[in-house]
Design a protein around this motif. Structure first.
Motif, PDB file in Angstrom:
ATOM      1  N   ILE A   1     -20.834 -12.363  42.533  1.00 24.56           N
ATOM      2  CA  ILE A   1     -20.151 -12.643  41.271  1.00 24.56           C
ATOM      3  C   ILE A   1     -21.080 -12.424  40.079  1.00 24.56           C
ATOM      4  O   ILE A   1     -20.710 -11.776  39.087  1.00 24.56           O
TER       5      ILE A   1
ATOM      6  N   TYR B   1     -15.149  -4.569  36.442  1.00 24.90           N
ATOM      7  CA  TYR B   1     -16.079  -5.528  37.057  1.00 24.90           C
ATOM      8  C   TYR B   1     -15.742  -6.955  36.640  1.00 24.90           C
ATOM      9  O   TYR B   1     -15.842  -7.883  37.442  1.00 24.90           O
TER      10      TYR B   1
ATOM     11  N   ARG C   1     -14.629  -9.756  39.784  1.00 23.42           N
ATOM     12  CA  ARG C   1     -15.588 -10.794  40.163  1.00 23.42           C
ATOM     13  C   ARG C   1     -14.920 -12.087  40.624  1.00 23.42           C
ATOM     14  O   ARG C   1     -15.564 -12.928  41.243  1.00 23.42           O
TER      15      ARG C   1
ATOM     16  N   LEU D   1     -21.592  -8.791  39.109  1.00 24.81           N
ATOM     17  CA  LEU D   1     -20.459  -8.189  38.405  1.00 24.81           C
ATOM     18  C   LEU D   1     -20.391  -8.703  36.969  1.00 24.81           C
ATOM     19  O   LEU D   1     -20.082  -7.941  36.038  1.00 24.81           O
TER      20      LEU D   1
END
Lengths: 189, 91
Positions: free
Chosen positions: A54, A42, A46, A57
């Protein structure tokens, strides 16, 4: 940047000297669907995802590091006082030969962690579907780990971690819905 | 969970255990071969947790108290998925 809080996200108490359980718990430490893989997946995806996703994540990858720390604490507690004999009986003889009782990013079979476990396809739907799958696989792993222990204290922490996988999966599913709905588009009538 | 061992006969066509209404558990009866070497598992279970059904979370859902939320790992009863240890083949 990050701010570190010197406490666990959820208490980890291990009530039973069960060295073999440490070998199984390592799956969630350095396995393909483990917390390290989740956090790094993650945290990397992002950069190439629509702006609205974003933050999600970032938040979830940060929390995965907190889970990593909980798993590490479980494994550490179960192995720190184990004799070489106990480690050998628990199937950790090969681990001892290579690492003593140090933790290492490997799965329950002793296979070292690899970046090949994670993907960043650059396609937001493909990446989010991988993330949803990763959460469901981690949830299943926690179920099998809960099935394998009779230590109620350990089970308690594992149930907390399993529930977080459920919540993360939900949030990734919502992220897909946000991308599908095109909510930023201004409709003029 | 269930009070008596489940067999494939206890299942309805959807694989939903009638003894456990609203349960997150689903059941199926795996294939049994005539020459299987080991005693059969008559009934296998899997979990369908709440995030599969919620969709985009609606606003103003009920919340747990904060101590409960910390213990359960979620603020939302709609996302709470209790899990108890299972034996292979169901309890």
């Amino acid at each position: 940047m990050w701010i570190y809080e010197k406490k666990l996200q959820y208490p980890v108490r291990v009530g039973k000297c069960d060295v073999r359980m440490a070998k199984y718990l390592i799956e969630q430490y350095g396995g393909a669907d483990g917390e390290l893989a989740a956090a790094l997946r993650y945290m990397n995806q992002r950069y190439s995802i629509p702006d609205k996703i974003i933050g999600l994540l970032t938040d979830i990858s940060t929390e995965e590091l907190a889970h990593l720390e909980m798993i590490a604490t479980m494994v550490y507690k179960l192995t720190k006082d184990a004799t070489v004999e106990q480690l050998k009986e628990a199937g950790l003889g090969a681990h001892y030969a290579n690492h003593d009782s140090a933790l290492y990013y490997e799965n329950a079979g002793g296979v070292p962690w690899t970046a090949a476990y994670i993907q960043a396809k650059g396609d937001p739907i493909a990446d989010l579907y991988e993330d949803i799958a990763a959460e469901e696989k981690a949830r299943a792993t926690y179920q099998w780990l809960i099935n394998m222990t009779d230590d109620v204290d350990l089970m308690d922490s594992l149930k907390f971690l399993r529930e977080r996988e459920v919540v993360h999966s939900q949030r990734f599913r919502e992220a897909v819905e946000i991308l599908k709905e095109d909510r930023e588009y201004k409709r003029v009538f | 969970m269930s009070t008596q061992p489940l067999t494939s006969q206890a299942l309805n066509p959807q694989g939903i255990n009638p003894q456990l209404p609203n349960s997150e558990e689903r059941f199926y009866a795996p294939f049994r071969g005539p020459f299987d070497p080991c005693p059969p598992i008559l009934c296998k279970t899997y979990v369908v947790p709440p995030q599969l059904f919620l969709g985009f979370q609606p606003p103003n859902l009920p919340q747990f108290s904060l101590p409960e939320a910390l213990r359960f790992g979620t603020l939302w009863p709609a996302l709470f998925s209790p899990y108890s240890p299972q034996n292979r083949g169901g309890n």
